[in-house]
Design an enzyme around this catalytic site. Structure first.
Site, short mmCIF file in Angstrom:
data_model
loop_
_atom_site.label_atom_id
_atom_site.label_comp_id
_atom_site.label_asym_id
_atom_site.label_seq_id
_atom_site.Cartn_x
_atom_site.Cartn_y
_atom_site.Cartn_z
CG HIS A 1 44.76 41.58 2.05
ND1 HIS A 1 44.21 42.65 2.69
CD2 HIS A 1 43.77 41.04 1.29
CE1 HIS A 1 42.93 42.76 2.32
NE2 HIS A 1 42.64 41.79 1.48
CG HIS B 1 34.63 44.83 -0.03
ND1 HIS B 1 34.88 45.65 -1.09
CD2 HIS B 1 35.43 43.73 -0.20
CE1 HIS B 1 35.81 45.09 -1.87
NE2 HIS B 1 36.16 43.92 -1.36
CD GLU C 1 36.15 39.80 -1.35
OE1 GLU C 1 37.33 39.43 -1.25
OE2 GLU C 1 35.82 41.00 -1.38
N1 GLY Z 1 41.26 43.06 -2.94
C1 GLY Z 1 40.92 43.06 -1.58
C2 GLY Z 1 39.61 42.47 -1.35
O1 GLY Z 1 39.20 41.61 -2.09
O2 GLY Z 1 38.88 42.86 -0.50
MN MN Z 2 37.21 42.41 -2.41
MN MN Z 3 39.85 41.42 -4.06
#
Ligand code: GLY
Ligand code: MN
Ligand code: MN
Length: 442
Positions: free
Chosen positions: A236, A347, A378
């Site tokens: 992050h 998530h 992701e």
């Molecule tokens: N943007 C934060 C995440 O991908 O969880």
């Molecule tokens: Mn995310």
């Molecule tokens: Mn993200």
């Protein structure tokens, strides 16, 4: 979204309680001295009311067969409205939100006291201490001495009940998420088109956020990450302060908030539009795993199965590329993969970018994916510059690729599939967009 949708949600929550549920709006937060953070409504309160004002409270009562919905709103005060804008007030709110009664905020204690006798449970957000939870607790503490209120240990968590409802998105919510993604697509494309024309990471951040607001989004959905080169190995990274350099990748994780709904997209691309061979090898590996994970998504699959698959496939790929040595299964089993892929596969996403919907049910059983849920996918690989255990040519590469996925009745739909992602397509995008240019989405 129409009031009918919000009132149906309130009805559903009302039917799931036995007592009084109290959901407060967000409150203004001081940034420093006389300055405040930008106000953002509490997600659960918004989900149930569609109302954006602070100092408001929703109270739902289901007790002894009597069901009532009540709202409290701050009173009109021209002197204060001069500074901080018009307030809706009781009269106007009655036209907007169809609850049984609306009172001024100051009446909250008196009304709560009235309903408290013979009440078994009070459903509060037990995760946060807000001015409203404090006010409820004060009233309850005073009423413990009242013989009619026999249940001092009465608190239940309303947060969990609402979040369970928020897990499945309806078609109106999906439309808002799609619009957030459309705007985000334009923002990422603007960043790619201009990466050679700007010098610093923060210029791309600013361009992305400019695109969000000029396209009708309220803001970003989380702080934009623009991480060039080795910075991408900080998951992050939000400093966004480094100078961009040719030959380096840029990881951009950015999404906007459109009418309270989020998008969450990551793309990683070469600053100068051409992947080096080692960058391309890692990129193709992450992309291939991401596409295969998305192919697996359908109702009844578990998020943990997707994570296991991702860990194994990334480890296998790293061994095949010569980044790691040994058995890929062992690399996963002994946790070495967590050094290079240290996060989850995705998530829930909705009103919050990390939607606070549960991942496990009341029996601690993992919740299966179901039609109407929205999940990010992701996968990433993070190979830091100072990681001496891997060949030099791979050090300093950090790649994440993130899309937003809607689970459908027999599979899934990638809502962000139109955002350029194949390595060849990214290179072609650069060749076709050499001029400095900025577009907006509408
Ligand atoms: N943007 C934060 C995440 O991908 O969880
Ligand atoms: Mn995310
Ligand atoms: Mn993200």
């Amino acid at each position: 979204m129409s009031e009918k949708i919000y009132s149906k949600r309130r009805e559903k929550l009302l039917n799931s309680i036995d007592g009084i549920a109290i959901i407060g709006s967000a409150t203004h937060k001081i940034r420093s001295n006389d300055t405040e953070y930008v106000f953002r409504q509490n997600s659960n309160f918004y989900y149930l009311t569609g109302f954006e004002e602070d100092n408001s409270i929703l109270m739902l009562i289901n007790r002894d067969g009597v069901k009532k919905s009540v709202m409290f709103v701050q009173k009109k005060e021209p002197k204060l409205e001069l500074w901080s804008g018009k307030r809706v007030g009781v009269k106007e709110l009655k036209k907007r939100v169809h609850v049984d009664k609306i009172y001024e905020n100051e009446k909250f204690e008196k009304i709560l006291k009235k309903f408290l006798s013979h009440t078994k449970k009070i459903y509060l957000d037990l995760h946060v201490e807000t001015p409203i939870t404090t006010r409820v607790k004060n009233v309850v503490n005073e009423s413990v001495h009242n013989s009619k209120f026999a249940y001092p240990q009465c608190y239940e968590d309303v947060h969990h009940l609402v979040n369970k409802m928020r897990l499945i998105k309806d078609k109106h919510e999906i439309e808002l998420i799609k619009q957030a993604i459309k705007i985000t697509k334009t923002a990422h494309e603007n960043a790619m088109k201009n990466s050679l024309h700007v010098e610093y990471e923060y210029e791309l951040q600013s361009l992305i956020e400019h695109t969000f607001t000029c396209s009708g989004a309220a803001s970003d959905a989380y702080t934009t990450i623009v991480a060039s080169g080795d910075n991408a190995n900080t998951l992050h990274y939000i400093k966004n302060s480094d100078r961009l350099k040719d030959g380096r990748l840029i990881l951009i994780d950015a999404g906007c908030e459109y009418k309270m709904y989020a998008s969450d997209i990551t793309r990683t691309f070469p600053r100068d539009g051409k992947f080096s061979s080692s960058q391309r090898e890692i990129y193709e590996l992450v992309l291939s795993v991401q596409k295969r994970v998305i192919e697996k998504i359908r109702p009844n699959i578990l998020r943990s199965e997707l994570q296991k698959f991702t860990q194994l496939e990334l480890a296998k790929g790293l061994v095949e590329l010569g980044v790691l040595k040994g058995s890929y299964k062992k690399i996963v089993k002994n946790g070495v993969i967590n050094r290079y892929y240290p996060h989850g596969i995705g998530h829930w996403m909705g009103i919050d970018v990390h939607d606070t919907n549960p991942y496990f049910d009341e029996n601690a059983k993992e919740i299966e994916l179901q039609k109407g849920m929205v999940l990010t996918v992701e996968p990433g690989l993070y190979l830091p510059l100072n990681e001496t255990k891997i060949p030099k040519k791979f050090r300093g590469i950090g790649i994440r690729i993130e899309d937003d996925i809607l689970i459908t009745s027999n599979g899934c739909k990638n809502l962000s599939s139109k955002i350029v992602k194949e390595a060849d397509d990214i290179e072609e995008f650069y060749r076709n967009n050499k001029k400095k240019s900025v577009k907006y989405a509408h």
